[in-house]
Enzyme design. Structure first.
Site, PDB file in Angstrom:
ATOM      1  CE1 TYR A 139      -4.019  -2.146   0.453  1.00 49.67           C
ATOM      2  CE2 TYR A 139      -2.759  -3.192   2.020  1.00 49.67           C
ATOM      3  CZ  TYR A 139      -3.712  -3.114   1.214  1.00 49.67           C
ATOM      4  OH  TYR A 139      -4.567  -4.348   1.262  1.00 49.67           O
TER       5      TYR A 139
ATOM      6  CG  ASN B 259     -10.560  -1.340  -8.286  1.00 47.82           C
ATOM      7  OD1 ASN B 259     -11.179  -0.991  -9.353  1.00 47.82           O
ATOM      8  ND2 ASN B 259      -9.697  -2.411  -8.475  1.00 47.82           N
TER       9      ASN B 259
ATOM     10  CB  CYS C 154      -7.298  -3.903  -5.738  1.00 50.13           C
ATOM     11  SG  CYS C 154      -8.930  -4.583  -5.983  1.00 50.13           S
ATOM     12  CG  HIS C 155      -5.622  -9.623  -7.182  1.00 48.19           C
ATOM     13  ND1 HIS C 155      -6.285  -9.031  -8.367  1.00 48.19           N
ATOM     14  CD2 HIS C 155      -4.441 -10.307  -7.881  1.00 48.19           C
ATOM     15  CE1 HIS C 155      -5.729  -9.278  -9.256  1.00 48.19           C
ATOM     16  NE2 HIS C 155      -4.975 -10.302  -9.238  1.00 48.19           N
TER      17      HIS C 155
ATOM     18  CD  GLU D 223      -2.376 -12.231 -11.230  1.00 47.83           C
ATOM     19  OE1 GLU D 223      -1.616 -11.485 -10.193  1.00 47.83           O
ATOM     20  OE2 GLU D 223      -3.476 -11.577 -11.297  1.00 47.83           O
TER      21      GLU D 223
END
Length: 167
Positions: free
Chosen positions: A97, A120, A128-129, A159
């Site tokens: 962040y 979001n 945003c993850h 990912e």
């Protein structure tokens, strides 16, 4: 003005509703049910492409969404933070962040970035993850009810930004 259009896309982390205004994707959100029919004739080309790209992402064939998005309802600072995230944090990467706050060139604090991630309107497309706390995952407002952190972990493991859990 084009009538807003919605489609529901089943994914491994729940059903995702995607809304388009005909020229851009305006919202992505998790839904409880998949039983709302979508008439193919009412799907605009932007929505059809969003569905294709979301399916390709979950099939492992797409790592970067390339869709027109509408962030006009967001404040200038929120738009700057979300745009920075969208442009700079690639598939398989994470950012804290605080790092995103600094990268955005705004005066938004790390806590403020967390708030922006929570509102979001385009999770998955604006990833945003991929924004985490300095000492762990942080929060996540996406996913099915009560499954936010599990969804965030699943997406990051998918990912390969996090190693898979043993249990």
């Amino acid at each position: 003005m084009t009538t807003p259009c919605r489609a529901l896309v089943p994914t491994p982390v729940g059903t995702v509703a995607v809304d388009s205004n005909g020229s851009a994707v305006v919202r992505v959100a998790w839904r409880v049910t998949t039983d709302v029919p979508t008439d193919d004739e009412t799907i605009d080309p932007v929505l059809a492409e969003a569905i294709r790209q979301i399916r390709a992402y979950f099939a492992g064939d797409l790592t970067e969404f390339d869709l027109p998005v509408d962030l006009d309802r967001m404040s200038d600072a929120a738009r700057a933070v979300l745009s920075t995230l969208h442009r700079t944090v690639a598939h398989g990467d994470t950012v804290t962040y605080g790092e995103l706050a600094a990268m955005s060139g705004t005066r938004v604090s790390a806590r403020g970035v967390g708030t922006i991630m929570g509102i979001n309107p385009l999770p998955l497309i604006i990833p945003c993850h991929r924004v985490v706390a300095g000492d762990g995952l942080g929060g996540y407002s996406g996913g099915a009810d009560g499954q936010g952190l599990a969804t965030k972990r699943w997406l990051l493991e998918f990912e390969r930004a996090l190693p898979p859990t043993l249990f």
